[in-house]
Design an enzyme around this catalytic site. Structure first.
Site, PDB file in Angstrom:
ATOM      1  CG  HIS A  18      -0.256  -0.107   2.660  1.00  0.00           C
ATOM      2  ND1 HIS A  18       0.518   0.885   3.114  1.00  0.00           N
ATOM      3  CD2 HIS A  18      -0.650  -1.024   3.595  1.00  0.00           C
ATOM      4  CE1 HIS A  18       0.954   0.390   4.175  1.00  0.00           C
ATOM      5  NE2 HIS A  18       0.520  -0.551   4.502  1.00  0.00           N
ATOM      6  CG  HIS A  21       4.240  -1.364   2.517  1.00  0.00           C
ATOM      7  ND1 HIS A  21       2.918  -1.949   2.076  1.00  0.00           N
ATOM      8  CD2 HIS A  21       4.260  -1.737   3.544  1.00  0.00           C
ATOM      9  CE1 HIS A  21       2.427  -2.595   2.861  1.00  0.00           C
ATOM     10  NE2 HIS A  21       3.495  -2.606   4.060  1.00  0.00           N
ATOM     11  CB  CYS A 126       1.033  -7.285  19.781  1.00  0.00           C
ATOM     12  SG  CYS A 126       0.070  -6.759  18.438  1.00  0.00           S
ATOM     13  CB  CYS A 129       3.972  -5.400  17.059  1.00  0.00           C
ATOM     14  SG  CYS A 129       2.808  -4.072  17.642  1.00  0.00           S
ATOM     15  CB  CYS A 143      -1.411  -3.784  20.318  1.00  0.00           C
ATOM     16  SG  CYS A 143      -0.294  -3.110  19.308  1.00  0.00           S
ATOM     17  CG  HIS A 146      -1.253  -4.246  15.364  1.00  0.00           C
ATOM     18  ND1 HIS A 146      -0.031  -3.863  15.762  1.00  0.00           N
ATOM     19  CD2 HIS A 146      -1.244  -4.591  14.048  1.00  0.00           C
ATOM     20  CE1 HIS A 146       0.768  -3.815  14.692  1.00  0.00           C
ATOM     21  NE2 HIS A 146      -0.004  -4.417  13.615  1.00  0.00           N
ATOM     22  CE  LYS A 295      -3.631   1.424  12.115  1.00  0.00           C
ATOM     23  NZ  LYS A 295      -2.205   0.873  12.858  1.00  0.00           N
ATOM     24  CE  LYS A 298      -6.009  -6.732   3.743  1.00  0.00           C
ATOM     25  NZ  LYS A 298      -5.322  -7.829   4.082  1.00  0.00           N
TER      26      LYS A 298
HETATM   27  N1  MSP Z   1       8.624  -6.729   8.731  1.00  0.00           N
HETATM   28  C1  MSP Z   1       8.826  -5.541   9.650  1.00  0.00           C
HETATM   29  C2  MSP Z   1      10.029  -4.784   9.343  1.00  0.00           C
HETATM   30  C3  MSP Z   1      11.282  -5.552   9.331  1.00  0.00           C
HETATM   31  S1  MSP Z   1      12.722  -4.720   9.118  1.00  0.00           S
HETATM   32  C4  MSP Z   1      13.871  -5.628   9.535  1.00  0.00           C
HETATM   33  C5  MSP Z   1       7.621  -4.414   9.198  1.00  0.00           C
HETATM   34  N2  MSP Z   1       6.866  -4.686   8.191  1.00  0.00           N
HETATM   35  S2  MSP Z   1       5.759  -3.558   7.593  1.00  0.00           S
HETATM   36  O1  MSP Z   1       5.291  -4.349   6.423  1.00  0.00           O
HETATM   37  O2  MSP Z   1       4.783  -3.656   8.381  1.00  0.00           O
HETATM   38  O3  MSP Z   1       6.097  -2.158   7.230  1.00  0.00           O
HETATM   39  C6  MSP Z   1       6.458  -1.404   8.104  1.00  0.00           C
HETATM   40  C7  MSP Z   1       7.142  -0.120   7.279  1.00  0.00           C
HETATM   41  O4  MSP Z   1       6.441   0.310   6.049  1.00  0.00           O
HETATM   42  C8  MSP Z   1       7.234   1.158   8.081  1.00  0.00           C
HETATM   43  O5  MSP Z   1       8.121   1.173   8.983  1.00  0.00           O
HETATM   44  C9  MSP Z   1       7.287   2.403   7.126  1.00  0.00           C
HETATM   45  O6  MSP Z   1       8.701   2.052   6.450  1.00  0.00           O
HETATM   46  C10 MSP Z   1       6.269   1.653   5.996  1.00  0.00           C
HETATM   47  N3  MSP Z   1       4.987   1.921   6.310  1.00  0.00           N
HETATM   48  C11 MSP Z   1       3.934   1.080   6.276  1.00  0.00           C
HETATM   49  N4  MSP Z   1       2.788   2.038   6.774  1.00  0.00           N
HETATM   50  C12 MSP Z   1       3.179   3.389   6.797  1.00  0.00           C
HETATM   51  C13 MSP Z   1       2.396   4.372   6.755  1.00  0.00           C
HETATM   52  N5  MSP Z   1       0.970   4.493   6.782  1.00  0.00           N
HETATM   53  N6  MSP Z   1       2.955   5.635   6.475  1.00  0.00           N
HETATM   54  C14 MSP Z   1       4.276   5.635   6.182  1.00  0.00           C
HETATM   55  N7  MSP Z   1       5.051   4.612   6.211  1.00  0.00           N
HETATM   56  C15 MSP Z   1       4.446   3.351   6.399  1.00  0.00           C
HETATM   57  O7  MSP Z   1       7.443  -3.573   9.965  1.00  0.00           O
END
Ligand code: MSP
Length: 472
Positions: A18, A21, A126, A129, A143, A146, A295, A298
């Site tokens: 999304h 990422h 959690c 997380c 949490c 979540h 936020k 889904k």
């Molecule tokens: N798998 C772990 C990270 C392991 S790294 C050794 C994880 N994955 S995640 O899919 O949840 O990705 C989190 C990251 O995605 C955030 O730190 C950020 O870089 C990005 N983002 C996910 N949602 C976001 C927003 N709503 N806004 C900005 N960036 C965000 O955590």
């Protein structure tokens, strides 16, 4: 040659990509392209985090084997990054055999060193997380990230001696030897170290099958974060050997948002110290996106997929809109209406319109120009200052200032009303020169469109061409 190594987090495969990422990945791509253009030897790593309870549960829901399920989502991430013209040098999956073998080797070393020991974990977890929680981490028993109550677990586990590294890490953070940016984030982490401190943490799960087996006790799997962090090394070809520096390590910049800063500034650097490896130079925490004040989730159905952005605006415009949506390092609110407005203002009416008008006037007046890219030292300096500070939105503003100036000159001097060729040329040439210079500096953000403009404005006879950004 100067080296530059940039990473994104490895993303969980419990969900398709999304805009959150996408934000991190496009920002990393902008930095990678910028540093490559400076002539630095650059490595850009991204990938997917595929083990653990969360993925195991999700795969079960989908009635697939975890690996089968992970294959599908990892493919969706790869596809999304290809569509966005992301220039990563490697896409690491934590289910890659080489990564798994290296992780086992690394953990075995830490175990033999005495940094990992047998214990028991009784407490909260959690799954969203994938983190152990304390009562004080919860809001109304849930949490806060979540909105679910963590599960209670009680199991034998292998603990990592995180507490052993508290003093050394705190010193390194304070001295900026392990730099956490922006500064406010560093202060948050220092206060966490000083008020709560580091406690030993379980590095294995007895009741989770979907993970890397603990090499000396196959009845446990590696805690998913311990597995995931090592991607930053294995993605460079590291084989798990302690003290062995892969070519690009230490990382120049590790990007993420605040949700995972704490683990990245505690567990991760402690693992590196345990493995006798240097710490990353900079951890940069960019802002978190909300969609229209909420936020992304889904259940609310408000997540924005990168593909939808591309469909509506095109690849380069999508990249621009994401990067200019908010000041880098600060949270921001996004939404389709905001994107539409910005697209029309900055791209259709801004860059696109100015480029078209100037090219058109040059074409109908049959003017020949000899422009040279990169000859505005002042502009380059102002832009680079912002880029070095991770102020991408400011760097873009520097460029748009130039474009706006061109617009103003055009409206003031109205060259379309003039007859004298020389007079017309004197008005248009500096604006065309600015457009060319701006296009050169825009390359990291809009790789394809900037090339188009560069090609158009480097020709002896400049032609109007197709509109770059059709109005929405
Ligand atoms: N798998 C772990 C990270 C392991 S790294 C050794 C994880 N994955 S995640 O899919 O949840 O990705 C989190 C990251 O995605 C955030 O730190 C950020 O870089 C990005 N983002 C996910 N949602 C976001 C927003 N709503 N806004 C900005 N960036 C965000 O955590």
């Amino acid at each position: 040659m100067k080296k530059f190594y940039i990473t994104t987090p490895v993303y969980y495969v419990n969900d398709v990509p999304h805009i959150g990422h996408t934000y991190t990945t496009v920002a990393a791509d902008v930095l990678a392209r910028y540093h490559r253009a400076l002539g630095e030897e650059t490595f850009f790593l991204t990938g997917t985090d595929e083990h653990g309870a969360k993925i195991e549960t999700k795969a079960k829901e989908m009635k697939l084997e975890p690996k089968q399920y992970a294959d599908q989502i990892a493919a969706a991430f790869k596809q999304a990054w290809q569509e966005l013209n992301i220039s990563h040098d490697n896409f690491l999956r934590t289910t890659d055999a080489a990564h798994m073998a290296a992780a086992q080797k690394a953990l075995q070393f830490m175990y033999e060193k005495g940094d990992i020991y047998l214990g028991k974990y009784e407490g909260l977890y959690c799954r969203g997380c994938e983190q152990y929680k304390n009562e004080r981490d919860l809001v109304n028993g849930e949490c806060p990230d979540h909105k679910t109550a963590p599960e209670k677990i009680s199991e034998e586990c292998y603990n990592f001696k995180l507490s052993k590294y508290q003093d050394e890490l705190l010193k390194l953070i304070k001295k900026d030897k392990f730099k956490i940016l922006p500064a406010g984030r560093k202060n948050e982490i220092i206060s966490f170290y000083e008020k709560e401190g580091l406690q030993d943490i379980s590095f294995s799960r007895k009741n989770v099958n979907w993970g890397i087996p603990i090499p000396w006790d196959k009845s446990h799997t590696v805690y998913v974060w311990a597995d995931a962090f090592l991607n930053y090394l294995t993605g460079l070809g590291w084989n798990g050997e302690a003290g062995q520096l892969p070519k690009f390590w230490p990382a120049s910049v590790q990007l993420m948002s605040k949700d995972i800063l704490r683990v990245h500034s505690t567990i991760w650097p402690a693992m590196l110290l345990s493995l006798n490896l240097p710490l990353p130079e900079i951890i940069f925490v960019h802002g978190h996106f909300q969609v229209n004040g909420q936020k992304m989730s889904k259940s609310l159905g408000n997540a924005i997929a990168p593909r939808d952005l591309i469909k509506k605006y095109g690849v380069d415009a999508a990249r621009y809109l994401i990067m200019s949506a908010t000041a880098f390092g600060h949270d921001g609110d996004i939404g389709w209406e905001k994107f539409d407005d910005k697209y029309n203002a900055d791209l259709a009416n801004g860059l696109g319109n100015l480029t078209a008008r100037v090219a058109n006037l040059l074409e109908i007046n049959k003017l020949e120009l000899k422009l040279k890219i990169g000859n505005d030292k002042k502009l380059i300096k102002a832009y680079q200052t912002e880029m070095q500070d991770f102020k991408f939105d400011e760097a873009l503003k520097v460029l748009w200032e130039k474009l706006r100036n061109g617009d103003t000159v055009l409206s003031d001097k109205k060259p379309w009303k003039l007859k004298d060729q020389k007079e017309i040329k004197n008005i248009l040439e500096p604006i065309a020169q600015d457009i060319l210079n701006v296009a050169g500096l825009l390359k990291p953000f809009m790789p394809a469109i900037s090339e188009k403009i560069i090609k158009q404005f480097s020709a002896k006879e400049i032609k109007k061409g197709e509109p770059l950004f059709p109005r929405i």
